[in-house]
Every structure is written in C-alpha cells, then in structure tokens.
Enzyme design. Structure first.
Site, PDB file in Angstrom:
ATOM      1  N   TYR A  55     -15.773  -0.104   7.042  1.00  0.00           N
ATOM      2  CA  TYR A  55     -14.313   0.004   7.366  1.00  0.00           C
ATOM      3  C   TYR A  55     -13.919  -0.237   8.954  1.00  0.00           C
ATOM      4  CZ  TYR A  55     -10.149   2.895   8.029  1.00  0.00           C
ATOM      5  OH  TYR A  55      -8.981   3.245   8.299  1.00  0.00           O
ATOM      6  N   ASP A  90       2.317  -2.483  -4.327  1.00  0.00           N
ATOM      7  CA  ASP A  90       1.013  -1.655  -4.241  1.00  0.00           C
ATOM      8  C   ASP A  90       0.263  -2.373  -5.450  1.00  0.00           C
ATOM      9  OD1 ASP A  90      -1.286   0.228  -4.449  1.00  0.00           O
ATOM     10  OD2 ASP A  90      -0.160   0.880  -3.026  1.00  0.00           O
ATOM     11  N   GLY A  97       0.818  -1.104  -0.226  1.00  0.00           N
ATOM     12  CA  GLY A  97      -0.016  -0.096   0.035  1.00  0.00           C
ATOM     13  C   GLY A  97       1.008   1.349   0.233  1.00  0.00           C
ATOM     14  N   LYS A 149     -12.009  -2.986  10.841  1.00  0.00           N
ATOM     15  CA  LYS A 149     -10.886  -2.882  11.859  1.00  0.00           C
ATOM     16  C   LYS A 149     -11.133  -3.604  12.981  1.00  0.00           C
ATOM     17  CE  LYS A 149      -8.338  -0.083   9.204  1.00  0.00           C
ATOM     18  NZ  LYS A 149      -7.161  -0.688   8.549  1.00  0.00           N
ATOM     19  N   ASP A 172      -1.410  -7.475  -5.898  1.00  0.00           N
ATOM     20  CA  ASP A 172      -2.956  -7.411  -5.284  1.00  0.00           C
ATOM     21  C   ASP A 172      -2.827  -8.104  -4.068  1.00  0.00           C
ATOM     22  OD1 ASP A 172      -5.101  -7.977  -4.820  1.00  0.00           O
ATOM     23  OD2 ASP A 172      -5.896  -8.939  -6.684  1.00  0.00           O
TER      24      ASP A 172
HETATM   25  C1  AKB Z   1     -11.091   7.676   7.702  1.00  0.00           C
HETATM   26  O1  AKB Z   1     -11.377   8.994   7.802  1.00  0.00           O
HETATM   27  O2  AKB Z   1     -11.390   6.944   7.163  1.00  0.00           O
HETATM   28  C2  AKB Z   1      -9.604   7.528   8.044  1.00  0.00           C
HETATM   29  C3  AKB Z   1      -9.688   7.055   9.274  1.00  0.00           C
HETATM   30  C4  AKB Z   1      -9.900   7.887  10.657  1.00  0.00           C
HETATM   31  O3  AKB Z   1      -9.330   5.771   9.743  1.00  0.00           O
HETATM   32  N1  AKB Z   1      -8.844   8.764   8.204  1.00  0.00           N
END
Ligand code: AKB
Length: 323
Positions: free
Chosen positions: A142, A34, A8, A146, A52
């Site tokens: 996201y 990347d 990345g 995480k 990838d």
């Molecule tokens: C986002 O805004 O998605 C990132 C983060 C806070 O992980 N910058």
C-alpha cells in the site's frame, strides 16, 4: 454547473465526502461511483454508477457521460489487507489512479483529488514531526503504491498540466461507516466495543503512537485543498496533513473517562509491524502555509463525538430490527 464525481463512494471516506459534497453543491451535482452499491441511503440520493476503476474504457464512459469539475478518486486497498494480497493491491491502487490521470489528461475532468497516506513513510523517516520532504521508504505494498502514485501525480501535472491534488491522510476516525483493511482501524473498532459494553482486544500494542484525524477534518481539508487557487498548490506529490497523535492506551483512557466500565486488552498481530514502521507525528506546515489548513478536532472532542454517534447508530439499528 459542472458535477463532482466520487469514485470509491461506498468506503469510509467516500461516504463522508459524498455527504459533504451534497451539502455544498446539491445532490444532483454529485455522482457516486463504486464497484459495490453504497449501503448508506443518503449517499444514494445522488446518481450511482457501477464502476470497476481498473477498467479504463468503463472509466472513460463514466467521464464522457457528464461534465465534471472534479473527481475524487478514493478506491484503494489499504495497508493491512494489501499485505495479504500484494499484487491485487498494486493492480487496484496503480491501475485505477493511472486511469483517472489519463481521463484528466484527455480533458474529461478539470481537477483530480487522490489520497496518499502516512504509509509513504518507513523506518528511515524520523519518528516525530516528519517534514514534508522526508525519506519515503514504505514497507507495505500500500505504501509503495502511494509513493509511486505521488510520483505519477507530479508527473501528470508537470508533463500534461493535469491539476491533481493530494493529501497524506493519517488514520481517519468516523462514525458513518467502518474502515476496512487498515492498520489504524483499531481506533474506530474500539468505539463499537465501548458502546456495546464489550471488552476490546486491540491488534496494536498499548504504546503504538500514530497520527490520527477526525474524518470531518479530513473531508474539510480535502474540500479546502480542492478549492485553493492552482497557484497556491505548490506540492504536486502530496501534502503532509496532521491533527493529533495518540496510542491505543491513551485512547482507551480517554474512553474510560466517559465509560468507566470500558476494558481493553492487547493482542498485537501482523499489523503491529506496519504501525511500527510509521511515524508518530507529522509536520504539516506546508499545508498550513499554502492553503490555510488547520485542524479543528482534538482527542477530547473526538471521543465525545464518536461515543455519542456510535451509541445513536446502534440504538437506531436496534430499534429497526425490533420493528
Ligand atoms: C491504513 O491504516 O492503511 C490507512 C492509512 C493510514 O492510510 N488508514
């Protein structure tokens, strides 16, 4: 000497981390990977591998091609763009992490860094001074990826002894490249408008307070965590990490002190709900206690550095296109 691999490397953090690793270990000791070729020529002073990260065979081939002391796996789809493509975000964020952890389990790399984020927090998390052990109830794909990723890191460490380390980054502000697809991106975009003499339209409202950090502090935190003795690293999910908190209105006011003509208006969009679900400030005592973390840059210095650097970048690219 074993090498350092950055996956990345073309992204906002990747570019800065590669430059710091090159300065620390030498360009030949860093390998950059990347799915797209990095546009920063300095990054390409190190060997580049097209990768990838969701392809396990391809990743194993990269690891088998060199002896690596550490891998920094930064490839991910961020919060705002992830909401537009939730399944693609899940696939990229989880498959790539599991591939890296599998390679580490097979002994192909000694140490792994993987970034988590303040996106692990959600409405049930306290708004201020979020402790290390806080409710994790993300509202974004996201954030869900995480939280799951943190669990996988702890699992691979506990079950297989993989030395994986992680930080929950706040919003990161830098001047070598633009962030892409995040909720905190306004805090970089605003500087481009300010130096171009343009009015900035913020996609977050004036009072959205979020944790933020100068990217050089984030890179230093990453390197310090990776240099820490394994016994000092007590948190194997991900460490809270903090520097400063500000709102769009406060950032605009700090810019206006230096650029009096700067103007801002507010047109909150779907990213507002994401910002509203995140805390305003983070308690990072565990990082300070375990491996001596301290941030160096506060909002005043940050604004000075960002304005100067973005002005210089624009002047250089204008001079280039005039040639
Ligand atoms: C986002 O805004 O998605 C990132 C983060 C806070 O992980 N910058």
């Amino acid at each position: 000497m074993k090498k350092h691999l950055v996956i990345g490397a073309a992204g906002q953090l990747g570019v800065e981390l590669v430059l710091a690793l090159q300065a620390k270990y030498g360009t030949d000791q860093v390998v950059v990977a990347d799915i797209r070729t990095p546009s920063d020529p300095a990054v390409l002073n190190s060997p580049f591998v097209h990768l990838d990260a969701t392809d396990l065979d391809a990743m194993q081939a990269v690891f088998q091609g060199g002896a690596y002391a550490a891998v920094y796996h930064l490839a991910a789809m961020l919060s705002a763009v992830g909401e537009k493509r939730p399944l693609a975000a899940w696939d990229l964020n989880m498959a790539s992490l599991l591939n890296v952890l599998e390679c580490a389990r097979e002994g192909l790399v000694e140490r792994v860094f993987w970034p988590s984020s303040i996106a692990v927090f959600g409405p049930a998390t306290p708004k201020h001074d979020v402790p290390q052990e806080a409710p994790l109830d993300p509202t974004t794909v996201y954030g869900i990826s995480k939280v799951a990723g943190e669990g996988w890191c702890r699992y691979y460490h506990a079950q297989y002894g993989v030395d994986v380390r992680s930080l929950r980054y706040p919003g990161l502000l830098g001047h070598r490249s633009l962030p892409g697809g995040g909720t905190t991106d306004y805090a970089v975009d605003i500087f481009l408008s300010a130096v171009r003499g343009e009015r900035y339209t913020s996609f977050l409202g004036p009072d959205s307070a979020l944790p933020m950090m100068f990217i050089e502090d984030a890179v230093r935190a990453t390197l310090e965590l990776m240099d820490a003795e394994a016994e000092a690293v007590h948190i194997r999910t991900s460490y809270n990490l903090a520097a400063m908190t500000f709102t769009p209105a406060e950032l605009a006011a700090a810019i206006r002190e230096r650029v009096p003509s700067f103007e801002i208006e507010y047109a909150p969009d779907s990213r507002q709900a994401i910002a509203d679900s995140w805390p305003a400030s983070i308690d990072d005592q565990a990082a300070r206690r375990d491996w001596g973390w301290h941030h160096a840059v506060n909002i005043g210095e940050l604004v000075d550095v960002m304005l100067e650097a973005w002005e210089q970048r624009l002047a250089t690219s204008a001079a280039r296109s005039a040639q």
